[in-house]
Scaffold this motif. Structure first.
Motif, PDB file in Angstrom:
ATOM      1  N   ALA A 226       0.841  -1.199   0.000  1.00  0.00           N
ATOM      2  CA  ALA A 226       0.000   0.000   0.000  1.00  0.00           C
ATOM      3  C   ALA A 226       0.880   1.255   0.000  1.00  0.00           C
ATOM      4  O   ALA A 226       1.874   1.302   0.731  1.00  0.00           O
ATOM      5  CB  ALA A 226      -0.915  -0.008   1.230  1.00  0.00           C
ATOM      6  N   PRO A 227       0.493   2.253  -0.793  1.00  0.00           N
ATOM      7  CA  PRO A 227      -0.623   2.251  -1.732  1.00  0.00           C
ATOM      8  C   PRO A 227      -0.365   1.286  -2.899  1.00  0.00           C
ATOM      9  O   PRO A 227       0.773   1.052  -3.267  1.00  0.00           O
ATOM     10  CB  PRO A 227      -0.676   3.695  -2.238  1.00  0.00           C
ATOM     11  CG  PRO A 227       0.146   4.499  -1.290  1.00  0.00           C
ATOM     12  CD  PRO A 227       1.179   3.560  -0.774  1.00  0.00           C
TER      13      PRO A 227
ATOM     14  N   GLY B   4       0.725   4.077  -6.353  1.00  0.00           N
ATOM     15  CA  GLY B   4       1.741   3.745  -5.369  1.00  0.00           C
ATOM     16  C   GLY B   4       3.070   3.396  -6.023  1.00  0.00           C
ATOM     17  O   GLY B   4       3.144   3.137  -7.232  1.00  0.00           O
TER      18      GLY B   4
ATOM     19  N   GLN C  38      -7.589   1.668   0.933  1.00  0.00           N
ATOM     20  CA  GLN C  38      -6.438   0.829   0.665  1.00  0.00           C
ATOM     21  C   GLN C  38      -6.338  -0.323   1.669  1.00  0.00           C
ATOM     22  O   GLN C  38      -7.035  -0.356   2.687  1.00  0.00           O
ATOM     23  CB  GLN C  38      -5.171   1.668   0.671  1.00  0.00           C
ATOM     24  CG  GLN C  38      -5.053   2.579  -0.558  1.00  0.00           C
ATOM     25  CD  GLN C  38      -4.899   1.796  -1.853  1.00  0.00           C
ATOM     26  OE1 GLN C  38      -3.862   1.197  -2.124  1.00  0.00           O
ATOM     27  NE2 GLN C  38      -5.944   1.793  -2.676  1.00  0.00           N
TER      28      GLN C  38
END
Length: 573
Positions: A487-488, A494, A550
């Motif tokens: 994450a992201p 990301g 997320q």
């Protein structure tokens, strides 16, 4: 409810026009008049479906629950909700977890229900039902369907899911014939129930027991064991008492309950999927819970349950050894269980487990003879995962827990499938396989594809594990040195989206580090060139992408976080 008017009486109580209409409509099912005389109305929220094999026996279990409700003086009403079958539902059941939770929430809130029994089994049915119920906060108890009997193939015990991963790799490596693989199919799933490994279904059944929202022994009793039916009947009795006691979910799902569940997950070698689900459940009931809590609370918890995919045995052996109460008692003995936490029994979790006995120390080991010294979920951070990623150490290869390798990048799961079998693929066992655009927004739904199978040319050399990194999930039945939930995610822009073939990546689980060895100015150049993927055309998928959070936030919808309660406006006719 003690000192309170039952919620259902807002529908059925009195002699007004509305009450008469509500009662008369219900009576077309042949219900006697005293069904509406102030008895607690118990909703039985059933995920039964013949398209969900793990839950296909829940109709029979519901009848057992009803028997218990009647015995305790309640009035049971069964209702269906969307059933999420991991084995059949495409593109992934996780895509619909939040949708099913909305179904549950609105079904509970909008109907004359005083308390609810959640009948769950397959992976996503447990979190989706508990998430929806948590948003309403009525007296609630969970009953899992139980695991299947152990699989048997050629006289050997095999675990559903786990065996499929292993056998398919063996076929690609030439260690198993396709005929033998096909013959094994009949022995993998021998009875009703969910996977009998410590996959996500068994993990979540353990989590609800550890949270205190299910009766003791809920996790491990096989689906076809007569004691599962007894547990169902006792569950039906207990929910009526909970209504009278006004014991709501918010009185049980307190911070200590989640801390206990995280530690239990480490001790059982539970699925990485539990991270997403518990964070989402906590968000619905209003308890702060983060990835950091998973790391700090579970980091020093050894895995003591020797079950596939981390170990050797299956859920039947776990049941016969004493089940989850033995594990919770062992944690309490070393000060890792908050025994005063409440439970649906009306007693503390310690009172529920203090008499537990371990009948097989091979299956449930002592902490001095643990399967792995650190069994919790490890949370990794670095410039490749600023908001975190997870790995399950108990299912990984120790030699790969610190590793530096060259990235081999797959942009999508289709890209992976089109290239992985190519003998000319530039890859060796020192490389790190990277899969992206498979997270919550990217797939969409965050499918269980993170445990990518190794290239056949590497399997043929006897190599069985490599470091793999993705923004996807993996099945709780799977294994390997697999970094997940980055994450992201790539689809949200990301850093995973910026990795290029040949980049060097360093994984250091002990240091909780995941680093892409590319200078920040170069990453900025790549970021300026990045283009998001085209959105899907499905109506629900469009809603999903717009509102899903997320992985580090549990992949819930942003507008569903928080407890909204069960109040509903009165209807006028």
């Amino acid at each position: 409810m003690t000192g309170k008017r039952l919620r259902s009486q807002a529908w059925f109580g009195g002699d007004g026009k509305n009450a008469i209409m509500y009662r008369s409509w219900m009576k077309n099912q042949g219900m006697p008049p005293d069904s509406f005389d102030g008895r607690p109305v118990i909703g039985i929220c059933n995920t039964w479906s013949e398209l969900t094999p793990c839950n296909a026996h829940l109709r029979d279990l519901a009848e057992r629950v009803k028997r218990g409700v009647y015995e305790a003086g309640g009035f049971p009403v069964e209702f269906p909700v969307m059933s999420l079958g991991e084995s059949n539902l495409r593109p992934t059941a996780m895509l619909y977890r939040n949708l099913a939770s909305m179904d549950v929430e609105e079904s509970i809130r909008g109907n004359p229900i005083d308390g609810v029994v959640l009948l769950v089994g397959c992976d996503k049915t447990t979190p989706s039902l508990l998430m929806g119920a948590a948003s309403c906060d009525l007296p609630t108890i969970v009953l899992s369907g139980g695991p299947m009997l152990n699989g048997r193939v050629r006289g050997e015990p095999v675990g559903s899911g786990t065996a499929v991963w292993r056998y398919s790799e063996d076929v690609k490596a030439g260690r198993m014939t396709l005929k033998d693989f096909m013959d094994a199919e009949a022995g993998m799933a021998r009875s009703a129930g969910s996977c009998m490994t410590m996959g996500t279904a068994s993990t979540m059944a353990s989590m609800v027991e550890a949270l205190g929202v299910a009766l003791p022994e809920n996790a491990a009793l096989p689906a076809v064991d007569a004691r599962r039916g007894v547990l169902a009947q006792l569950t039906g009795r207990r929910i009526v008492d909970m209504v009278h006691e006004d014991q709501r979910l918010s009185s049980i799902l307190i911070p200590a309950a989640f801390r206990n569940a995280i530690r239990v997950n480490g001790a059982i070698g539970g699925s990485t999927n539990a991270v997403l689900h518990l964070i989402a459940i906590a968000g619905r009931i209003g308890v702060p819970l983060s990835l950091d809590d998973w790391d700090t609370l579970g980091r020093d918890i050894p895995t003591i349950v020797d079950l596939q995919p981390s170990g050797r045995f299956l859920m039947e052996e776990f049941c016969y050894a004493g089940g989850l109460p033995v594990v919770m008692k062992a944690l309490a003995k070393i000060g890792k269980l908050e025994g005063g936490a409440p439970s649906v029994t009306g007693q503390s979790v310690w009172e529920n487990v203090r008499q537990a006995e371990n009948f097989n120390p091979e299956v449930i080991r002592s902490f001095d003879n643990a399967l792995t010294p650190e069994g919790g979920i490890a949370v990794l951070r670095g410039n490749l995962a600023p908001n975190g990623a997870v790995i399950k150490p108990s299912a990984a290869t120790p030699a790969l827990m610190q590793h530096r390798g060259r990235a081999v990048v797959f942009d999508t799961i289709d890209d992976y499938h089109s290239r992985i079998n190519d003998p000319d693929l530039d890859i060796d066992e020192s490389c790190i396989m990277v899969l992206r655009n498979c997270g919550p927004r990217g797939y969409p739904g965050m499918a269980e594809v993170g445990n990518m199978g190794l290239p056949p040319k590497i399997l043929a050399r006897g190599i069985t594990d490599m470091v793999r990194i993705s923004d996807a999930r993996m099945s709780g039945t799977a294994y390997g040195t697999v970094v997940l939930h980055v994450a992201p995610e790539a689809a949200a822009g990301g850093p995973l989206a910026l990795v290029r073939e040949g980049d060097m990546i360093t994984l250091d689980v002990a240091a909780r580090s995941l680093v892409l060895e590319v200078a920040e100015d170069e990453l900025e150049k790549r970021r300026a060139q990045w283009q998001p993927m085209a959105p899907p055309i499905s109506g629900y998928q469009s809603l999903y992408i717009q509102h899903v959070m997320q992985a580090d936030r549990g992949a819930d919808f942003d507008f569903l976080v928080g407890c909204r309660g069960a109040d509903v406006p009165a209807q006028s006719h």
